[in-house]
Design an enzyme around this catalytic site. Structure first.
Site, PDB file in Angstrom:
ATOM      1  N   LYS A 161     -35.422  18.460 -39.589  1.00 32.62           N
ATOM      2  CA  LYS A 161     -34.180  18.346 -38.802  1.00 32.62           C
ATOM      3  C   LYS A 161     -33.587  19.704 -38.425  1.00 32.62           C
ATOM      4  CE  LYS A 161     -32.801  13.802 -40.543  1.00 32.62           C
ATOM      5  NZ  LYS A 161     -31.722  12.991 -41.124  1.00 32.62           N
ATOM      6  N   SER A 210     -37.994   3.085 -39.494  1.00 28.17           N
ATOM      7  CA  SER A 210     -37.605   3.188 -38.085  1.00 28.17           C
ATOM      8  C   SER A 210     -38.573   2.462 -37.142  1.00 28.17           C
ATOM      9  CB  SER A 210     -37.466   4.654 -37.678  1.00 28.17           C
ATOM     10  OG  SER A 210     -36.368   5.213 -38.352  1.00 28.17           O
TER      11      SER A 210
END
Ligand code: NAP
Length: 282
Positions: free
Chosen positions: A65, A16
């Site tokens: 998450k 990322s």
């Protein structure tokens, strides 16, 4: 200067920063996107304090998450459905969470196959029932399919997905034991691997693709290597393939737009940069 992050544990292999770094440079934005390694015990504190540390927001990855889902004050509808958050930001002083994995997978599928691909797909077969599988089932159940089979080594997790998601659409969801997937294979025009099988260092996913319909599309969300053994076998059978890198690139778009105020594009140059990085780290 606007700062964003990716937080996870471990985090050093994340691509990322390369993706967001490319877009920062392309748009001439004096911002940063940093890797932050935070262990689970400290994640709650990190979520509460990132804004004071000067960050506009960031991405959340494994294993945080679900904790991010619980820790944010407001969530988008798609994050609610998935019970997992991968993108956070502050809006009018409120900590928000979204899940952009669904969008990443579906956008890549639409761009790779062309709009209207669903017309040739009655049934989809999803292999795996982990976090990523949930996003993919959520995306596909909003399309005009008849049925989605979910096959997993641990069938209870596939049954959980059916129970949690069936209420959201009329598309039939069917949980299958791993040993029973052959009959589903023969009826599925879209086959998606969401297990970690086929990833570098993991055993390959062995599917008898001779049993799949001749017009089947095979997608693998594993992107290291880019051409997994499953995708190579699908090509050898003359089937269309969709690799996992597009999902990774497209899921990054909404976060960048939130933090830096510009909607970035997934271009061939960006894809080539990530492919080169994957090749160099083999
Ligand atoms: P996860 O929640 O840990 O789920 C792993 C899945 O793989 C489970 O269904 C698990 O089955 C299955 N599995 C693992 N080892 C297996 C084996 N030996 N035999 C059969 N099944 C096995 O992981 P995740 O977050 O869903 O991620 C799954 C994969 O997708 C990873 O490789 C990840 O890198 C990739 N991914 C790619 C993207 C992208 O943007 N392209 C995004 C997210 C994830 P059990 O339930 O039986 O354990």
């Amino acid at each position: 200067m606007t700062k964003a992050f990716i937080v996870g544990h471990p985090i050093k292999h994340s691509r990322s920063p390369l993706i967001h770094g490319f877009w920062l440079k392309t748009h001439g934005i004096a911002g940063s996107y940093e890797r932050i390694d935070v262990e689970s015990v400290n994640f709650g504190d990190f979520l509460k304090s990132f804004h004071e540390q000067g960050f506009a927001g960031g991405n959340v990855t494994i294993p945080h998450k679900e904790a991010a889902f619980s820790g944010v004050a407001r969530r988008t509808e798609r994050a609610e459905r998935l019970k997992a958050v991968n993108t956070v930001w502050i809006e009018n002083g409120v900590l928000w969470g979204d899940n952009t994995d669904v969008l990443g997978f579906m956008t890549n599928l639409d761009l790779s196959l062309g709009t209207g691909w669903e017309q040739h797909v009655d049934n989809a077969l999803i292999l795996g029932a982990g976090g990523a599988a949930r996003g993919i089932v959520a995306g596909l159940q909003d399309r005009s399919l008849k049925r989605i089979f979910i096959a997993n080594r641990t069938i209870a997790k596939a049954e959980d997905i059916v129970r949690d998601f069936q209420r959201y659409s009329a598309v039939e969801l069917v949980a299958l034991a791993w040993d029973d997937l052959d009959s589903a294979l023969g009826q599925s025009q879209l086959i998606v691997n969401t297990t970690s099988l086929g990833m570098a260092g993991q055993p390959p996913l062995n599917l008898d693709l001779a049993k799949a319909p001749g017009n089947a599309i095979v997608s693998d969300i594993v992107y290291v290597p880019l051409k997994t053994p499953l995708l190579a076998a699908a090509e050898a059978h003359g089937l269309r393939i969709v690799d996992g890198l597009g999902m990774l690139l497209h899921q990054a778009v909404p976060g960048f737009e939130r933090w830096f105020g510009v909607r970035p594009e997934v271009t061939p140059d960006l894809r080539a940069l990530i492919v080169a990085d994957l090749e160099s780290s083999k």
